[in-house]
Design an enzyme around this catalytic site. Structure first.
Site, PDB file in Angstrom:
ATOM      1  N   GLU A  39       0.809  -1.215   0.000  1.00 34.90           N
ATOM      2  CA  GLU A  39       0.000   0.000   0.000  1.00 34.90           C
ATOM      3  C   GLU A  39       0.847   1.271   0.000  1.00 34.90           C
ATOM      4  O   GLU A  39       0.318   2.364  -0.241  1.00 34.90           O
ATOM      5  CB  GLU A  39      -0.921   0.008   1.224  1.00 34.90           C
ATOM      6  N   GLU A  82       7.752 -21.905   8.114  1.00 36.59           N
ATOM      7  CA  GLU A  82       8.126 -21.089   9.264  1.00 36.59           C
ATOM      8  C   GLU A  82       9.231 -21.724  10.111  1.00 36.59           C
ATOM      9  O   GLU A  82       9.808 -21.080  10.965  1.00 36.59           O
ATOM     10  CB  GLU A  82       6.922 -20.811  10.148  1.00 36.59           C
TER      11      GLU A  82
END
Length: 309
Positions: free
Chosen positions: A92, A123
């Site tokens: 953004e 992970e």
């Protein structure tokens, strides 16, 4: 060394983010309205928890801003939901603040595939984290925010450790206190929001906490970099009809000019709101306004002062 299953169970047992919420022992026993109300009640606790850490967040923003003013980058690193939230915030920044896509970067364990679909074992890979950080060629001007609700995610800890070794400023952002992630970083940001309505589902309150904090980190940093004027987005990229209309309205509000003047100024400035504001406020040609902005490192108030001397 990878912990055994027994060691991992014992470790998770101590984490607030893994604990069961005693207020809601049986979600299925609640009516849909009660369930929605319960989730909303828990979510309402998050802003107060974040508020208690505002001084620490502000200090982190100042460190990031100092480095970005020297040409550094802001890098978010996470696995699963935290990784996706980092990518969301990073993506953004170009349309909102006119930044280059390389200035604010989101890195997720498992790479692009993990953005749309869970790659849960990613992970656990410290080796992949080290490779991902090496690929960024980090410097002392860069800031790396490692995000993990548990504060124990191997990929994120390894990424922060590697980034710190390369000289980057590092933050370990988790929702458990005294976390290994916090210990691995230059600064620990540990905001406990309590157990989730759905035990261990840290995309809920913990995810809300992460989103709130990332909003603060990127937005306040961009304010410090001169990417705003008053409370307006003046470096936004008008890539669609809505943003073009917003650019025109922003120019009208910032300078108190009419729509025709705003449209003409934006056209002359190539759609650059900041340059158009400067041109309208000083009467300078768009090209000269752009030059003054560059000389002022993009800070509009300084350019206005220079243009009205």
């Amino acid at each position: 060394m990878t912990p055994s299953e027994n060691e991992l169970r014992s470790e998770l047992e101590l984490l607030v983010t893994e604990s069961a919420n005693p207020a809601y022992p049986d979600l299925a026993a609640l009516s849909t309205r009660e369930l929605a109300a319960a989730m909303n009640t828990e979510d309402a606790l998050v802003p107060a928890a974040v508020q208690r850490h505002v001084p620490a967040i502000a200090a982190i923003i100042d460190e990031i801003s100092r480095r970005m003013k020297r040409g550094g980058r802001l890098v978010y690193v996470g696995a699963g939901t935290p990784g996706r939230l980092g990518i969301l915030d990073a993506s953004e920044c170009p349309p909102t603040f006119g930044t280059d896509p390389t200035q604010v970067v989101g890195v997720i364990a498992g790479g692009r595939a993990a953005v749309k679909q869970a790659v849960e074992d990613a992970e656990d890979s410290a080796e992949n984290a080290q490779q991902d950080m090496a690929a960024l060629r980090l410097t002392t001007n860069d800031s790396v925010i490692g995000i993990a609700a548990s504060g124990r995610t191997p990929y994120v800890i390894a990424a922060v450790t590697a980034a710190r070794a390369q000289g980057a400023y590092t933050v370990g952002f988790s929702c458990n206190e005294n976390s290994p992630l916090g210990a691995a970083a230059d600064a620990a940001l540990e905001i406990e929001v309590g157990p989730e309505v759905l035990t261990g589902s840290t995309r809920l309150k913990a995810g809300t906490c992460q989103k709130l904090v990332l909003n603060m980190l990127s937005t306040a940093t961009m304010v410090r970099l001169g990417k705003t004027y008053k409370n307006f987005m003046v470096d936004l990229r008008a890539t669609n009809a809505k943003l073009r209309a917003r650019s025109e309205r922003t120019l009208m509000r910032a300078t108190d000019c009419d729509a025709a003047t705003a449209a003409a100024a934006l056209e002359a400035a190539g759609g650059h709101v900041k340059a158009a504001i400067l041109a309208v406020m000083t009467g300078l040609p768009a090209a000269r306004a752009a030059e003054l902005l560059e000389q002022s490192q993009g800070f509009l108030p300084a350019a206005i002062t220079a243009g009205t001397r």
